[in-house]
Scaffold this active site. Structure first.
Site, mmCIF file in Angstrom:
data_model
loop_
_atom_site.group_PDB
_atom_site.id
_atom_site.type_symbol
_atom_site.label_atom_id
_atom_site.label_comp_id
_atom_site.label_asym_id
_atom_site.label_seq_id
_atom_site.Cartn_x
_atom_site.Cartn_y
_atom_site.Cartn_z
ATOM 1 N N ARG A 280 0.862 -1.492 0.140
ATOM 2 C CA ARG A 280 -0.046 -0.066 0.042
ATOM 3 C C ARG A 280 0.842 1.389 -0.074
ATOM 4 N NH1 ARG A 280 -5.097 -0.322 1.718
ATOM 5 N NH2 ARG A 280 -4.621 -2.109 2.833
ATOM 6 N N CYS A 346 -25.966 -2.962 -8.242
ATOM 7 C CA CYS A 346 -27.160 -3.334 -7.721
ATOM 8 C C CYS A 346 -27.298 -3.919 -6.309
ATOM 9 C CB CYS A 346 -27.885 -4.309 -8.508
ATOM 10 S SG CYS A 346 -29.705 -4.273 -8.465
HETATM 11 C C1 LIG Z 1 2.516 -11.335 4.117
HETATM 12 C C2 LIG Z 1 2.107 -9.861 3.432
HETATM 13 N N1 LIG Z 1 3.206 -9.152 3.294
HETATM 14 C C3 LIG Z 1 3.022 -7.720 2.915
HETATM 15 C C4 LIG Z 1 1.729 -7.348 2.760
HETATM 16 C C5 LIG Z 1 1.452 -5.666 2.184
HETATM 17 O O1 LIG Z 1 0.763 -5.054 2.945
HETATM 18 P P1 LIG Z 1 0.623 -3.319 2.756
HETATM 19 O O2 LIG Z 1 0.179 -3.321 1.394
HETATM 20 O O3 LIG Z 1 -0.354 -3.255 3.797
HETATM 21 O O4 LIG Z 1 2.014 -3.036 2.963
HETATM 22 C C6 LIG Z 1 0.668 -8.172 2.728
HETATM 23 C C7 LIG Z 1 -0.770 -7.580 2.848
HETATM 24 O O5 LIG Z 1 -1.598 -7.844 3.580
HETATM 25 C C8 LIG Z 1 0.821 -9.528 3.552
HETATM 26 O O6 LIG Z 1 -0.147 -10.412 3.583
#
Ligand SMILES: Cc1ncc(COP(=O)(O)O)c(C=O)c1O
Length: 424
Positions: A280, A346
């Site tokens: 993210r 919907c």
């Molecule tokens: C094992 C693992 N690593 C990394 C991530 C990436 O997380 P984020 O997008 O919150 O940085 C995730 C996502 O949930 C994950 O499951």
């Protein structure tokens, strides 16, 4: 500057988004800024400078091939959660030595693919260990007797203050191995010379705002590393997963990668290479969803802006009640009101934003949903036969289409011809 308002128009780097919308006539669509992507990776690289560390981008957040190639060229590795993500990472040119294969439900064929390519694999359960061991034996029987590097994914029993659907390291969560169960795994690994335990992994969850939980996890994982080393395992890596939140609400208070690293400082054993797996915080604010207003509707004293973007394109508001800032890509002078911004799907859960004070737009006004680069396209669907959107990338004054929109034929023709399976 990546996304900014100039003369009441939204720009992505040097591109006026209304001009782009008129040019492509392909609404809704995702739009990414290469400059923002580079800046986000640079923020991690600066925070990690001087440490033995690796950035392993979580492909699940956004698996667009062009974005993956940019991230690979910036020096990122790839964290994968399916065999198809592994195939995609290979297509994007990632070196298998820079890949981590993670997940609580890896199938045997997916594990075999990872082993075949020499990808490091996370062990999540007893059956997972057995599948990885079996794949390593099968590879050895074919003459490829290279040991498989594995990490044990620990369930740290830490509760971050996030939506329960994105918390992954709590006591009752489906991910990882509880500390008291580790002895079984260590004993089992001692009997498997083709599996080489090289480190520990944990992932606390996503959208994390309080970096104290990373501090707590580092202490726990450091202690576990020391005690496992005492049993003769040569651990080299500590993977603390991803999870750093982004400033969806525009409070200006979201911790940066530097704040994350500051929270770990002093707790990290210096003979371990740190791996972080951000998704993210790499792609989230580098992408927006651009829609068109279909119409404005009043139900009594409730007002709606209905757009062609929906939960099919961006499910985060419907799934997690997630907040995304919403605005217009062009000047709008209608009367200001409190609107819910909804799509055509919907379902009453089909909203992009609720109770937003906005000027009343005309039909066809361009609308922007900010911070949609992570878990946006990646979680999109063709529900209600809303076709998955196209994706465009701006780099300076250049715009590239980096994914075509799904077509009716893509969806409809996958259903035919029907074949008889049984009786043969
Ligand atoms: C094992 C693992 N690593 C990394 C991530 C990436 O997380 P984020 O997008 O919150 O940085 C995730 C996502 O949930 C994950 O499951």
């Amino acid at each position: 500057m990546s996304f900014h308002i100039r003369d009441r128009y939204l720009y992505c780097e040097g591109i006026n988004v209304k001009d782009l919308q008129n040019a492509v006539q392909n609404s809704p669509f995702y739009l990414y800024s290469a400059a923002q992507l580079r800046a986000n990776v640079a923020a991690y690289a600066e925070a990690l400078a001087g440490l033995p560390a690796r950035i392993s981008y979580a492909v699940k957040a956004n698996g667009n091939l062009t974005l993956l190639r940019i991230l690979r060229n910036l020096g990122c590795g790839a964290t994968l959660v399916s065999g198809n993500e592994l195939r995609l990472a290979l297509l994007a040119g990632f070196d298998p030595a820079d890949m981590m294969f993670n997940g609580n439900g890896k199938r045997r064929d997916e594990v075999a693919l990872a082993v075949q390519h020499g990808v490091t694999v996370n062990i999540d359960s007893e059956f997972d260990l057995e599948h990885i061991a079996a794949a390593s034996h099968a590879a050895a029987a074919r003459g490829a007797a290279r040991p498989v590097d594995v990490l044990l994914r620990v369930n740290p029993d830490i509760r971050p203050d996030v939506h329960p659907y994105v918390a992954t390291g709590m006591r009752d969560s489906k991910f990882g191995i509880r500390a008291e169960q580790l002895p079984w795994f260590l004993d089992r690994l001692k009997g498997e010379p083709l599996l080489r335990l090289v480190g520990l992994h944990c992932h606390l969850g996503s959208t994390i705002k309080d970096v104290q939980v990373f501090h707590d996890a580092t202490i726990l994982m450091g202690d576990l590393t020391s005690s496992i080393r005492q049993q003769g395992f040569e651990l080299r890596y500590l993977n603390l997963g991803g999870g750093l939140g982004i400033d969806y609400e525009r409070t200006g208070e979201m911790p940066t990668p530097q704040a994350l690293l500051d929270a770990l400082r002093g707790q990290l054993p210096d003979d371990l290479t740190l791996i972080v797996e951000p998704g993210r915080s790499i792609v989230g604010n580098a992408g927006v969803l651009i829609c068109c207003v279909t119409g404005v509707k009043r139900n009594g004293d409730k007002h709606f802006i209905v757009t062609d973007g929906s939960m099919a394109a961006l499910i985060r508001p419907a799934l997690y009640s997630a907040y995304h800032q919403i605005g217009f890509v062009e000047p709008v002078n209608g009367e200001p009101r409190v609107f819910d911004i909804v799509g055509p799907v919907c379902e009453s859960a089909d909203f992009l934003g609720k109770a937003r004070m906005l000027p009343t737009p005309h039909e066809d006004t361009g609308l922007v949903v900010y911070d949609a680069g992570a878990y946006g396209y990646a979680m999109s669907s063709s529900y209600n036969l809303q076709l998955r959107p196209a994706e465009y990338l701006v780099d300076g004054d250049r715009v590239m289409q980096i994914r075509r929109a799904e077509t009716f034929e893509d969806v409809a023709l996958a259903q035919s011809p029907l074949s008889v399976i049984m009786p043969q």
